[in-house]
Design an enzyme around this catalytic site. Structure first.
Site, mmCIF file in Angstrom:
data_model
loop_
_atom_site.group_PDB
_atom_site.id
_atom_site.type_symbol
_atom_site.label_atom_id
_atom_site.label_comp_id
_atom_site.label_asym_id
_atom_site.label_seq_id
_atom_site.Cartn_x
_atom_site.Cartn_y
_atom_site.Cartn_z
ATOM 1 N N GLU A 49 -1.802 -32.354 -2.564
ATOM 2 C CA GLU A 49 -1.224 -31.136 -1.991
ATOM 3 C C GLU A 49 0.176 -30.851 -2.544
ATOM 4 O O GLU A 49 1.115 -30.588 -1.798
ATOM 5 C CB GLU A 49 -1.182 -31.236 -0.460
ATOM 6 C CG GLU A 49 -2.559 -31.398 0.154
ATOM 7 C CD GLU A 49 -2.565 -31.384 1.668
ATOM 8 O OE1 GLU A 49 -1.587 -31.837 2.278
ATOM 9 O OE2 GLU A 49 -3.569 -30.908 2.240
ATOM 10 N N ASP A 61 -10.583 -33.791 6.580
ATOM 11 C CA ASP A 61 -9.221 -33.842 7.112
ATOM 12 C C ASP A 61 -9.171 -33.853 8.640
ATOM 13 O O ASP A 61 -8.896 -32.820 9.253
ATOM 14 C CB ASP A 61 -8.435 -32.633 6.592
ATOM 15 C CG ASP A 61 -6.943 -32.796 6.812
ATOM 16 O OD1 ASP A 61 -6.518 -33.886 7.203
ATOM 17 O OD2 ASP A 61 -6.206 -31.816 6.584
ATOM 18 N N GLU A 121 -3.643 -32.100 15.447
ATOM 19 C CA GLU A 121 -3.537 -30.953 14.538
ATOM 20 C C GLU A 121 -4.767 -30.051 14.627
ATOM 21 O O GLU A 121 -4.647 -28.833 14.612
ATOM 22 C CB GLU A 121 -3.369 -31.470 13.102
ATOM 23 C CG GLU A 121 -3.404 -30.371 12.062
ATOM 24 C CD GLU A 121 -3.233 -30.880 10.633
ATOM 25 O OE1 GLU A 121 -3.072 -32.101 10.437
ATOM 26 O OE2 GLU A 121 -3.262 -30.045 9.716
HETATM 27 C C1 BDP Z 1 -3.206 -32.315 6.491
HETATM 28 C C2 BDP Z 1 -2.033 -31.641 7.117
HETATM 29 C C3 BDP Z 1 -0.799 -31.693 6.276
HETATM 30 C C4 BDP Z 1 -0.565 -33.114 5.795
HETATM 31 C C5 BDP Z 1 -1.795 -33.616 5.073
HETATM 32 C C6 BDP Z 1 -1.701 -35.087 4.692
HETATM 33 O O1 BDP Z 1 -2.380 -30.294 7.377
HETATM 34 O O2 BDP Z 1 0.256 -31.230 7.062
HETATM 35 O O3 BDP Z 1 0.534 -33.182 4.963
HETATM 36 O O4 BDP Z 1 -2.909 -33.520 5.899
HETATM 37 O O5 BDP Z 1 -2.307 -35.881 5.386
HETATM 38 O O6 BDP Z 1 -4.034 -32.644 7.554
HETATM 39 O O7 BDP Z 1 -1.049 -35.439 3.723
#
Ligand code: BDP
Length: 724
Positions: A310, A384, A412
């Protein structure tokens, strides 16, 4: 729907100011309420009549303080500790090395089977006199034993029957805070970060100590303080001094500190031109950085790293691999006995393959190539932290690499801190899943605790749900998720039902008329949220960015796999993601026995149906309903379950305080409103494809689809702030 009477609200408002702190939930499961039942009070008083406690060292001092605090609160008496070990002691707390030949002899079998950092709690007879002995090989084992004894008293367990030999089954039991240096918390719904970087290192907030107590009471022994989307500044001396102050607070509780390491730190704070892991200067920079950190914190745990994920920098920026990156850091930490926790949460905008497959494809070929102080941290599912996902296929598929579990305790994707969802039920489902990698019974729990492939370095992490809110977690029941995570990290085989009962008794009440219904409420709450958000294997249909509420229609984001439409694939023909050989073939990443089960919609568990299959709207479900009707009925069932939760809670009113009752009652109202919103928005949207009427029993959406699409939440909590 019944409105809350004005009078109750009024009482609640005045009471928040005047009630003692612990009624607001600050004391968590450690409130040690005075024991009212005379028979129990007497039993514990007898036990505490003559206590011998050898308190040599920092951790043992903590243990003695905790024992005194807990017993005095529960008994309402001042305790007296004996200065010498005598036959007449009723409670004896000593390490193995000081037990003396007689006691040692009586506990020999227990010691023979005792694991590292574990404890023994057993009644032992000497000259016709019985004492309860708490013993361990290590100081920390004594502290864990003290907390267990106090917890058992909170459960009203008879001390005369105690015979416990217990040790943690997982080595690193860790909280991952996603806390930023500006005190915002990514995906945090309980206020701001606990860490007051501005006032540290001088100012030690009492909350740091209470946080450590709570963690140790459930066996958590490691914390990563900072967000995985890391800021390199945390590795500079100015911040390391502050980290040291926290590490000093946590040490007497047996908790080690970890930091997230930004891969590009050598450039950002080191003045180098590259962060290439094969560059000698870069390697030296990390070696020196590790030396520097260990100068501040001699028992520093190590680094947690999110790389090439990401948008975070990583070794691939230099055409190197995850192995190159992880091993470079592992080498720097190795002389100090530190470890690298390297996250496997990777997927790329340049890879057109199913996102669910990418981490496996990338990491499994590296099995056996990581240094022995590297753990690879894998999320429980391949996408996720959804309300429900099949277990991540990496579990069991890398026998030569220690895989660490990453659960998300913060909600989340489960209604933030407004929905009551008991997560140990979710954790348990994942841990009990069978990978079949070494035949039937090769559960995820056995991968994680190292028993499947004989691993010594093992770990389980939970993304923390803790913040500056007075009750720590926002929703009072979210405390149970922190609690339950710790208990399962200690022993991944504990039943979620037992955890719920333990927590309820320690937190609210012992009354069976309260415990039984509320335990059921907790145990069904996870299925309820799945039903009203993501039934039958649907996933990731949340609104963009903040993930608050439904957004199945979102389709215009740059990266295809950031769009909910990518995950549900609804069209006129049907719905669901085909991950069988006719689709992305993600099922091939599971053991053949499982792939076979998942590949056939008739054998695939229906809870995962649309995760693995794209099926026509009139596909017949096991209960005879066609898919469209079944989906709609599941959404309705979720809403009905929340209504039932409200009724159950209302019936529990007399067993708890008005404040305890009212705050959860109000939150359940939000949950019901949002469950309906999920049902209505999703069904209104999916109906545009199915073209079918809602089945009997499903309420019609309150608003038009356009209305649901128009809702915007620029200030929803937990979004990552843009400071860079
Ligand atoms: C996702 C989240 C994000 C995190 C990412 C992670 O939306 O905020 O940075 O995972 O785990 O679930 O790195």
């Amino acid at each position: 729907m019944k409105k809350l009477p004005i009078l109750v609200l009024f009482f609640f408002l005045i009471s928040t100011n005047s009630f003692a702190q612990d009624l607001q939930g600050y004391d968590l499961w450690l409130s040690y309420k005075k024991i009212e039942q005379p028979e129990w009070a007497q039993a514990y008083r007898d036990l505490s009549k003559s206590i011998y406690f050898n308190e040599d060292g920092e951790i043992l001092k903590t243990a003695k303080t905790e024992l005194r605090n807990g017993l005095e609160k529960m008994l309402g008496d001042t305790l007296h500790f004996e200065s010498t070990l005598q036959k007449s002691n009723t409670l004896i707390v000593v390490k193995e090395s000081e037990l003396g030949p007689n006691l040692l002899h009586q506990l020999q079998n227990e010691f023979d089977s005792l694991g590292e950092h574990g404890f023994i709690l057993k009644n032992v007879k000497v000259d016709n006199h019985t004492s309860l002995v708490l013993s361990s090989r290590d100081d920390i084992g004594i502290l864990y034993g003290v907390f267990r004894l106090l917890m058992l008293m909170q459960q009203r367990t008879n001390p005369a029957n105690l015979e416990i030999v217990d040790a943690p089954k997982i080595k690193l039991r860790m909280l991952n805070h996603w806390d930023n240096l500006d005190r915002t918390v990514e995906r945090g719904y309980a206020g701001f970060s606990l860490w007051n970087w501005h006032k540290l290192p001088e100012y030690i907030d009492q909350r740091y100590i209470d946080y450590a107590r709570a963690n140790t009471s459930i066996g958590i022994n490691a914390v990563s303080l900072t967000n995985v989307n890391a800021n390199a500044l945390i590795l500079t001396p100015m911040y390391l001094e502050k980290v040291k102050a926290l590490a000093d607070v946590f040490r007497p509780y047996g908790i080690k500190v970890f930091l997230t390491a930004r891969f590009s730190a050598p450039i950002e704070i080191g003045g180098l031109e590259t962060a290439d892991p094969l560059n000698v200067e870069v390697q030296q920079w990390w070696n020196h950085k590790a030396d520097e950190i260990y100068n501040y914190i001699p028992d520093f745990g190590g680094f947690l790293v999110k790389a090439n994920s990401e948008g975070q920098p990583g070794p691939q920026n230099y055409d190197r691999t995850h192995v190159d990156g992880a091993n470079m850091m592992a080498k720097a930490l190795k002389p100090h006995h530190g470890v690298v926790i390297w996250r496997a949460f990777v997927y790329s905008e340049h890879d057109a393959d199913d996102r669910a497959k990418q981490a496996f494809s990338e990491f499994v070929p590296y099995d056996g190539l990581f240094m022995d102080n590297v753990l690879v941290q894998v999320k429980n599912g391949a996408i996720d932290f959804q309300p429900r996902e099949p277990f991540h296929p990496m579990f069991g598929a890398m026998p030569k690499t220690p895989l660490m579990m990453e659960f998300q305790i913060t909600q989340e994707y489960l209604g933030f801190s407004s929905h009551l969802v008991f997560l140990p039920k979710l954790f348990e489902e994942v841990l009990n899943s069978d990978t079949y990698r070494k035949g039937k019974g090769s559960t995820v729990a056995k991968v994680i605790d190292g028993s499947l492939n004989d691993k010594k370095l093992t770990g389980m992490a939970g993304v923390a749900n803790i913040g500056s809110d007075i009750n720590w977690t926002g929703h009072p029941f979210a405390q149970a998720n922190w609690y339950g995570f710790g208990r399962l990290a200690w022993d991944p085989y504990i039943k979620s039902e037992a955890i719920a009962e333990e927590w309820l008794k320690a937190t609210y009440s012992h009354h069976s008329k309260f415990i039984e219904p509320i335990k059921d409420l907790m145990l069904t709450s996870r299925e309820a949220v799945v039903n009203y958000m993501n039934p039958l294997g649907l996933h990731h249909i949340f609104d963009t960015g903040h993930h608050y509420g439904p957004g199945p229609w979102v389709s215009e984001l740059n990266r295809p796999e950031w769009n909910p439409t990518y995950y549900h694939q609804a069209d006129k023909e049907g719905i669901g993601f085909d991950r069988t050989p006719t689709g992305s073939n993600a099922t091939a990443q599971y053991a053949p026995e499982l792939a076979k089960i998942f590949n056939d919609p008739k054998t695939c568990p229906e809870k995962y149906l649309l995760w693995f299959h794209h099926l026509p709207w009139d596909y017949e479900l096991k209960n005879g309903h066609m898919l469209w009707d079944g989906l709609a009925l599941k959404y309705q069932e979720g809403v009905d379950q929340v209504k039932d939760m409200i009724h159950t809670w209302e019936a529990s009113k007399n067993y708890i305080t008005t404040q305890q009752y009212t705050e959860v009652r109000m939150l359940l109202e939000i949950q019901l409103k949002e469950a309906k919103w999920w049902r209505d928005a999703c069904l209104a949207y999916f109906q545009t494809f199915s073209g079918k009427e809602l089945p009997l029993g499903v309420e019609k959406p309150e608003h038009s689809l356009e209305y649901y699409k128009s809702l915007k939440f620029p200030f929803a909590p937990g979004i990552r702030p843009r400071w860079d």
